[in-house]
Design an enzyme around this catalytic site. Structure first.
Site, PDB file in Angstrom:
ATOM      1  N   LEU A 107       0.819  -1.212   0.000  1.00  0.00           N
ATOM      2  CA  LEU A 107       0.000   0.000   0.000  1.00  0.00           C
ATOM      3  C   LEU A 107       0.855   1.265   0.000  1.00  0.00           C
ATOM      4  O   LEU A 107       1.924   1.317   0.610  1.00  0.00           O
ATOM      5  CB  LEU A 107      -0.925   0.012   1.218  1.00  0.00           C
ATOM      6  CG  LEU A 107      -1.897  -1.161   1.342  1.00  0.00           C
ATOM      7  CD1 LEU A 107      -2.798  -0.971   2.566  1.00  0.00           C
ATOM      8  CD2 LEU A 107      -2.743  -1.333   0.086  1.00  0.00           C
TER       9      LEU A 107
ATOM     10  N   HIS B  14      -3.334   4.287  -2.585  1.00  0.00           N
ATOM     11  CA  HIS B  14      -4.388   3.434  -1.999  1.00  0.00           C
ATOM     12  C   HIS B  14      -5.126   4.186  -0.886  1.00  0.00           C
ATOM     13  O   HIS B  14      -6.340   4.076  -0.755  1.00  0.00           O
ATOM     14  CB  HIS B  14      -3.773   2.161  -1.408  1.00  0.00           C
ATOM     15  CG  HIS B  14      -3.131   1.264  -2.419  1.00  0.00           C
ATOM     16  ND1 HIS B  14      -1.777   1.068  -2.490  1.00  0.00           N
ATOM     17  CD2 HIS B  14      -3.670   0.515  -3.413  1.00  0.00           C
ATOM     18  CE1 HIS B  14      -1.510   0.224  -3.469  1.00  0.00           C
ATOM     19  NE2 HIS B  14      -2.628  -0.122  -4.046  1.00  0.00           N
TER      20      HIS B  14
END
Ligand code: PAF
Length: 285
Positions: free
Chosen positions: A30, A34
């Site tokens: 991530l 994101h």
């Protein structure tokens, strides 16, 4: 924050969940891009409204046409969980392969128009894998809103079509591409760039911006030949290898040569083994 690792547990949680659910599907590793998807969904929640935010982390083998790419896809589970916690995610769903795809699984889902060109042509089977896993996630999580990033311009158009054609009662929230300070579009794959490659990678967006400026001053037709030529001048002395460069309509993904507010200049290129994509709207609305 709850961490759910099996489909069975997710189904149980969902059947007891009395509030609407939002979903951010990811393959992990991530980054701020994101998190901006989570923020986009969180910002839509009304002050007295209760909703749950689910973020899925699953490196979907069915969407990789290159086993080397799959084997080297970055993984950072512990950091991902920490980021989700800080972002206020309610549930992280992180299934394993045997749970997602039983050995005798034989159903595929194919989109047959928007997925034939660009990344679909260069990565055969990729969008079939995306449609399959996204449909499974939609069926399991039953979200009413989902967020996807505009960086994956073809994916977003295909998922919008999947939602429409399969009548999913889902609103797709499309989120602008998040960029590093030097302009490089955020991507989990950026972690794989070597130091020298990372230093050159901002040229991708800089080149797209230069092409945008050139076309703004041109009067009628969009000049993909000149863009291609200019890009070659910048890219060939470096390590970049262009996979495709073209102008398409953002919704239909059909070639677009006349000035149109939806004209999108799209690029996929390799830096060494790492494939990066980016795009720019040629005209601001
Ligand atoms: O964009 C991605 O990360 C993936 O294609 C997705 C949508 C999570 C499906 O695996």
């Amino acid at each position: 924050m709850k961490i759910i690792k099996t489909i069975q547990e997710l189904v149980e949680w969902r059947s007891q969940c009395e509030f609407p659910v939002d979903l951010v599907p990811t393959m992990g590793a991530l980054h701020e891009g994101h998190l901006s998807l989570c923020e986009a969904l969180q910002s839509k929640v009304l002050p007295n409204e209760k909703r749950y935010l689910v973020l899925s982390i699953y490196i979907n083998p069915k969407q990789f046409n290159n086993s080397n790419d799959l084997d080297n896809y970055p993984v950072s589970m512990n950091d991902d969980i920490k980021l989700c916690e800080e972002q206020g995610v309610d549930v992280v769903f992180m299934p394993n392969n045997s749970d997602m795809y039983t050995a005798d699984a034989s159903v595929m889902i194919s989109e047959t128009q928007l997925s034939v060109n660009l990344c679909g042509a260069k990565r055969p089977g990729h969008f079939d894998g995306v449609c399959l896993v996204v449909s499974k996630l939609f069926n399991l999580v039953r979200p009413s809103r989902v967020a996807f990033g505009k960086k994956d311009f073809q994916q977003i158009a295909i998922i919008q079509k999947l939602i429409k054609d399969l009548s999913y009662p889902i609103e797709l929230v499309a989120v602008e591409t998040k960029r590093e300070l030097d302009g490089l579009a955020m991507s989990s794959r950026n972690r794989r760039l070597l130091k020298e490659q990372r230093a050159k990678a901002p040229l991708i967006y800089a080149t797209l911006q230069a092409a945008k400026n050139d076309n703004l001053s041109s009067t009628e037709e969009l000049d993909i030949k000149t863009i291609n030529h200019n890009l070659e001048q910048v890219f060939s002395p470096l390590e970049f290898k262009v996979d495709y460069l073209t102008i398409v309509h953002a919704d239909t993904l059909q070639p677009c040569s006349s000035k149109n507010s939806q004209a999108l200049l799209v690029l996929a290129c390799f830096m060494g083994e790492i494939r990066l994509i980016d795009s720019i709207k040629l005209f601001d609305e």
